[in-house]
Scaffold this active site. Sequence first.
Site, PDB file in Angstrom:
ATOM      1  CD  GLU A   1       8.739  40.898  17.363  1.00  0.00           C
ATOM      2  OE1 GLU A   1       8.012  40.072  16.779  1.00  0.00           O
ATOM      3  OE2 GLU A   1       9.897  40.636  17.745  1.00  0.00           O
TER       4      GLU A   1
ATOM      5  CG  ASP B   1      14.166  40.472  18.821  1.00  0.00           C
ATOM      6  OD1 ASP B   1      14.579  41.177  19.763  1.00  0.00           O
ATOM      7  OD2 ASP B   1      12.966  40.377  18.507  1.00  0.00           O
TER       8      ASP B   1
ATOM      9  CD  GLU C   1      12.935  36.529  16.283  1.00  0.00           C
ATOM     10  OE1 GLU C   1      12.988  37.584  16.949  1.00  0.00           O
ATOM     11  OE2 GLU C   1      11.870  36.061  15.828  1.00  0.00           O
TER      12      GLU C   1
ATOM     13  CD  GLN D   1      11.658  41.089  14.757  1.00  0.00           C
ATOM     14  OE1 GLN D   1      11.907  40.149  15.517  1.00  0.00           O
ATOM     15  NE2 GLN D   1      10.568  41.138  14.034  1.00  0.00           N
TER      16      GLN D   1
END
Length: 272
Positions: free
Chosen positions: A246, A178, A143, A206
């Site tokens: 998240e 993300d 990530e 995310q």
Amino acid sequence: MPKFAANLSMLYPELPFLERFEAAARDGFRAVEYLFPYEYEARELAARLKDHGLHQVLFNGAPGQWASGERGMACLPGREQEFQESIVQALRYAEALSCPRIHVMGGLVPEGMERSEVRATYVGNIRHAAREAARQGVNLLLEPINTRDIPRFFLNRQDHAHELVAEIGALNVQVQMDLYHCQIVEGDVAMKIRQYLPTGKVGHFQIAGVPQRHEPDVGELNYPYLFSVIDEVSAACGWDGWVGCEYRPARGAEPGGTSAGLGWMRGLTASS
């Protein structure tokens, strides 16, 4: 509409962790993710999942000394043995929880060193972890994280992550995209979804509002549009993954604050 997973490390903060599973299921989630499972027995977590009809879709490998500020070990020279042991532990939990993905945190580039100096350590560690994970059909995720939230984090950009996936060369290593971090570091989020999702190398999304990391209906990103882009590209390329929520509820630890802030998701469900 994408499939949403509740991040239990951030959502429902007014509740003890083990009670958050029930709260997520009650709000309509069918899957969960969270940072770390390791302070709980795997059988206890598995029971919560089963009792509430939830899928475990993601958790993180051990981060090292979290309380001391460490955010992963993959890039840290001299910590290879500890890293390998952490992967064994993570895979035990993945098996018990039927979890198909583990996010392997890159770690902070050590003071006095450059990213290029620890790249070989990172690549070697991920290759080792990928071999171990492949034995039980688990994918590892890398990530990119913005350096405003985590200064000196090893991995920050989507292109960097995909370059590393190509260099590592393991079929079970993918990118965790993300959109909150992507917007802060790079922007141009919709085009990056269109660029990278068809490659088959994006394993998980995310989301959070930018810049305050609250609900995705607050801030500078147009998430309904981005969800439509994910739907469009997924239909074309066959992607069927999850989108992890998240974010930190704007109402904080106010009782019922997370549930009250889910209007963004209920609206999508009503319109689908």
